[in-house]
Design a protein around this motif. Sequence first.
Motif, PDB file in Angstrom:
ATOM      1  N   GLY A 129       4.391   6.529   5.392  1.00  0.00           N
ATOM      2  CA  GLY A 129       5.200   5.615   4.584  1.00  0.00           C
ATOM      3  C   GLY A 129       4.375   4.498   3.985  1.00  0.00           C
ATOM      4  O   GLY A 129       3.199   4.303   4.321  1.00  0.00           O
ATOM      5  N   SER A 130       4.978   3.751   3.099  1.00  0.00           N
ATOM      6  CA  SER A 130       4.270   2.654   2.452  1.00  0.00           C
ATOM      7  C   SER A 130       4.304   1.407   3.327  1.00  0.00           C
ATOM      8  O   SER A 130       5.072   1.309   4.284  1.00  0.00           O
ATOM      9  CB  SER A 130       4.919   2.354   1.104  1.00  0.00           C
ATOM     10  N   LEU A 131       3.417   0.485   2.997  1.00  0.00           N
ATOM     11  CA  LEU A 131       3.375  -0.809   3.699  1.00  0.00           C
ATOM     12  C   LEU A 131       3.560  -1.899   2.650  1.00  0.00           C
ATOM     13  O   LEU A 131       2.791  -1.953   1.683  1.00  0.00           O
ATOM     14  CB  LEU A 131       2.010  -0.978   4.368  1.00  0.00           C
ATOM     15  N   LEU A 132       4.566  -2.732   2.812  1.00  0.00           N
ATOM     16  CA  LEU A 132       4.748  -3.836   1.868  1.00  0.00           C
ATOM     17  C   LEU A 132       3.977  -5.055   2.368  1.00  0.00           C
ATOM     18  O   LEU A 132       4.008  -5.371   3.563  1.00  0.00           O
ATOM     19  CB  LEU A 132       6.230  -4.168   1.726  1.00  0.00           C
ATOM     20  N   CYS A 133       3.278  -5.694   1.470  1.00  0.00           N
ATOM     21  CA  CYS A 133       2.567  -6.917   1.863  1.00  0.00           C
ATOM     22  C   CYS A 133       3.588  -8.014   2.155  1.00  0.00           C
ATOM     23  O   CYS A 133       4.715  -8.005   1.642  1.00  0.00           O
ATOM     24  CB  CYS A 133       1.607  -7.344   0.752  1.00  0.00           C
ATOM     25  N   ALA A 134       3.178  -8.984   2.996  1.00  0.00           N
ATOM     26  CA  ALA A 134       4.104 -10.055   3.415  1.00  0.00           C
ATOM     27  C   ALA A 134       4.382 -10.975   2.229  1.00  0.00           C
ATOM     28  O   ALA A 134       3.445 -11.523   1.624  1.00  0.00           O
ATOM     29  CB  ALA A 134       3.475 -10.833   4.564  1.00  0.00           C
ATOM     30  N   ARG A 135       5.668 -11.151   1.897  1.00  0.00           N
ATOM     31  CA  ARG A 135       6.016 -11.890   0.677  1.00  0.00           C
ATOM     32  C   ARG A 135       5.498 -13.337   0.722  1.00  0.00           C
ATOM     33  O   ARG A 135       5.112 -13.906  -0.307  1.00  0.00           O
ATOM     34  CB  ARG A 135       7.534 -11.877   0.437  1.00  0.00           C
ATOM     35  N   GLU A 136       5.518 -13.971   1.911  1.00  0.00           N
ATOM     36  CA  GLU A 136       5.079 -15.369   1.972  1.00  0.00           C
ATOM     37  C   GLU A 136       3.585 -15.479   1.656  1.00  0.00           C
ATOM     38  O   GLU A 136       3.157 -16.417   0.962  1.00  0.00           O
ATOM     39  CB  GLU A 136       5.422 -16.009   3.344  1.00  0.00           C
ATOM     40  N   LEU A 137       2.800 -14.516   2.108  1.00  0.00           N
ATOM     41  CA  LEU A 137       1.363 -14.535   1.800  1.00  0.00           C
ATOM     42  C   LEU A 137       1.131 -14.172   0.332  1.00  0.00           C
ATOM     43  O   LEU A 137       0.269 -14.743  -0.343  1.00  0.00           O
ATOM     44  CB  LEU A 137       0.595 -13.583   2.724  1.00  0.00           C
ATOM     45  N   VAL A 138       1.900 -13.184  -0.160  1.00  0.00           N
ATOM     46  CA  VAL A 138       1.802 -12.796  -1.572  1.00  0.00           C
ATOM     47  C   VAL A 138       2.106 -14.004  -2.465  1.00  0.00           C
ATOM     48  O   VAL A 138       1.412 -14.245  -3.466  1.00  0.00           O
ATOM     49  CB  VAL A 138       2.769 -11.626  -1.867  1.00  0.00           C
ATOM     50  N   ALA A 139       3.130 -14.786  -2.078  1.00  0.00           N
ATOM     51  CA  ALA A 139       3.513 -15.962  -2.874  1.00  0.00           C
ATOM     52  C   ALA A 139       2.374 -16.987  -2.887  1.00  0.00           C
ATOM     53  O   ALA A 139       2.044 -17.555  -3.941  1.00  0.00           O
ATOM     54  CB  ALA A 139       4.788 -16.585  -2.310  1.00  0.00           C
ATOM     55  N   LEU A 140       1.753 -17.194  -1.740  1.00  0.00           N
ATOM     56  CA  LEU A 140       0.624 -18.137  -1.682  1.00  0.00           C
ATOM     57  C   LEU A 140      -0.547 -17.641  -2.532  1.00  0.00           C
ATOM     58  O   LEU A 140      -1.177 -18.425  -3.255  1.00  0.00           O
ATOM     59  CB  LEU A 140       0.165 -18.339  -0.234  1.00  0.00           C
TER      60      LEU A 140
ATOM     61  N   ILE B 112       0.868  -1.175   0.000  1.00  0.00           N
ATOM     62  CA  ILE B 112       0.000   0.000   0.000  1.00  0.00           C
ATOM     63  C   ILE B 112       0.902   1.221   0.000  1.00  0.00           C
ATOM     64  O   ILE B 112       1.784   1.362   0.863  1.00  0.00           O
ATOM     65  CB  ILE B 112      -0.969  -0.052   1.187  1.00  0.00           C
ATOM     66  N   ALA B 113       0.694   2.048  -1.007  1.00  0.00           N
ATOM     67  CA  ALA B 113       1.611   3.156  -1.258  1.00  0.00           C
ATOM     68  C   ALA B 113       1.702   4.116  -0.086  1.00  0.00           C
ATOM     69  O   ALA B 113       0.709   4.391   0.589  1.00  0.00           O
ATOM     70  CB  ALA B 113       1.145   3.916  -2.508  1.00  0.00           C
ATOM     71  N   GLY B 114       2.889   4.626   0.128  1.00  0.00           N
ATOM     72  CA  GLY B 114       3.051   5.760   1.029  1.00  0.00           C
ATOM     73  C   GLY B 114       2.468   6.988   0.365  1.00  0.00           C
ATOM     74  O   GLY B 114       2.342   7.045  -0.858  1.00  0.00           O
TER      75      GLY B 114
END
Lengths: 415, 415
Positions: B328-339, B213-215
């Motif tokens: 600031g921005s929030l990066l989504c969790a890569r492990e959940l994004v991968a799933l 989610i963009a900053g």
Amino acid sequence: MAYDAMTLADVVMERAEILGAISEEPQLLVRRFATPTLRQAMDTVAGWMSDAGMNVRRDNIGNLIGRYEGVLGATKTLLLGSHLDTVRDAGKYDGPLGVLVAVACVERLQQAGRRLPYAIEVAAFADEEGLRYHTAYLGSNVVAGRFDPAYLTLVDDDGITLIEALRSYGGDPSALAADARDSADLLGYCEVHIEQGPVLEALDLPVGIVSGIAGQSRFTVTWRGMAGHAGTVPMRLRRDALCAAAEFITLVEQVAREHAGLVATVGQIAVQPGASNVIPGQVTLSLDVRHLDDGLREQTIGQLHAQALSIGERRQIDVTWGVVQEHGSLLCARELVALLGRAVQAQGYPIHELPSGAGHDAVVMAELGPVAMLFVRCKDGVSHHPAESVAVADVAVAIDVLQEFLELLGRADGR
Amino acid sequence: MAYDAMTLADVVMERAEILGAISEEPQLLVRRFATPTLRQAMDTVAGWMSDAGMNVRRDNIGNLIGRYEGVLGATKTLLLGSHLDTVRDAGKYDGPLGVLVAVACVERLQQAGRRLPYAIEVAAFADEEGLRYHTAYLGSNVVAGRFDPAYLTLVDDDGITLIEALRSYGGDPSALAADARDSADLLGYCEVHIEQGPVLEALDLPVGIVSGIAGQSRFTVTWRGMAGHAGTVPMRLRRDALCAAAEFITLVEQVAREHAGLVATVGQIAVQPGASNVIPGQVTLSLDVRHLDDGLREQTIGQLHAQALSIGERRQIDVTWGVVQEHGSLLCARELVALLGRAVQAQGYPIHELPSGAGHDAVVMAELGPVAMLFVRCKDGVSHHPAESVAVADVAVAIDVLQEFLELLGRADGR
């Protein structure tokens, strides 16, 4: 005895202060057409006209006209003047200065016991700004025989029709047509006015000669794109109406700068929906273009219109171009301009001709005969504002120039 | 029996219609925080949650939470959800879609008699839009233990304080802190939401995976030049605040276009004095800049700020640059994004990651653990508008993707 220009200029400045205190509202200056306040200002000026040896009359629209006869047998008349109504929160010089300088010149003639080979009339017009009925030049239109009876049904913000206002003021609406002035004896009309711009100040000149009054076109341009979320719509998928409008505004400025004397202004802009996180879907802006050369003005407008459409096409923005108002320019009479030039030089100043971008009673008076205008430097170019300011020394120059003009005209013409 | 995704999607669409009819105003959709209308919507969803085999509870800010237990001995919990409050004149999907898709997935599990190796909780948050108290995320803030007691004194447009509103709604303001969720058992939070932008539609994809989610930075920029008469001030002597602002707006667009994913928007502009025949003396505009990369966002802002000052200096326009908001921005969790990616591919669609330019409850839930979001295509990118529209086929894809995600998470994690 007020013979010299500096003393007369002091008197003019004092009188401008006196008129500046005659207002409908206590905290700011406003004198609308056909109000008791305007009547009070007119009566005050009538007293000064009488003191200067003028016969004073009032016409049915409320104009005040003082006449100073010429030598015995003189058949011609020169008209001087300006207006006594104001905008709201006005300055003290826009209008009154032209009336007061003219009265000062007559006063000097009278004090010297002199008559010119023609009569002088000084008009104090009752409505130039159009504040009350949103139509300018009511006063000079009557003198020029151009008063449209349809105006009588106009209604002011208090619901008072123009015909009712005129009657309360003491005018006879049915006699307005008869107040038109015969042009047969007219030598012309010459108006002194503050410049309302910064040109003379930038050139360090007290006065300038108006070459003409610019033609004007006014448009409303509407840009319809697509509103959207400021966070979620990528730049390449946007149809942002404000970005299109901004590109146009930049272009308007650039095109206007390319031609001497051309002015183009975007003074109003409204954005829909107008939230910080929403891409503008619609923008409406005003465009005002003026130049003394009607051909150049029309050519510029054609160019801007085509470029607006081209911006719209490239950006997938729908462009609507609406005409609000258009009128051509008025050139001042070259023979009067030449005499004003000689009068300026006689005072030791160089001739500087400049167009007037604002409208004046002279535009209407041109219906009756040749017109000329003398601009007086004003501080910072500010007008229509309480900060409007004129230097007494510049007023003295204006008085001397107008006086010299009257003398030169007497030699050149008259009888 | 609603086993297949298409049937479940029909149910979701029907339920979105039902919720769409629960409004404070008859002609448009609006459900503000802590209103009887929001209560009615919450109660309606609570019924559907119960039907899907969930235990339902309400917390003191008004969030509704349905819990579907995992297999015996499961200790972990996955949180799903979105919000049920709306903006004024809202669409039917912003918020409700995420709740309804989550409930549909649970319903399918229950109808199949299945339990996952973890419990699922579906949250219907009580305030994300912030319409009533002009502060967003009241609902998720309580769950995340971030509720600021100072909010209790906020006053709505009717003069009702937040604490009064909460009490009328049935909440206990003193128990808000205790409603914070323990993060120990949380696997994470996954939110389904309409895209609110046109990217997926342009790519012809039913769903996309949110990378983060963009900053966001929001500014008010004020340009102070010099007002003047549009007819009398030559172009070269002008200090036109709107021309300066227009140059800046054009530049903002140009700079934003240079960087993928960067969005910059001027959504508001106000001109003083704002008359068609007066040169703009002052302009105030809003600037909104967003990007997933905080460094790029900050660098862009530095560049725009410097260029604004440079435009001002060149044009003798005073520029004031005021910060309204920055986060600031929030990066989504890569492990959940991968799933989520594997789940999307399992449905036969390519993975497309995209940033969210809009804020969501996920931003707040990130305080408690890893978050992910699935975006669903919406028609023409329109949101916050009654024309908001989602295709039933895309909702079916979203249900299948979320279901597959739940299965994959069960295999990858759980217990």
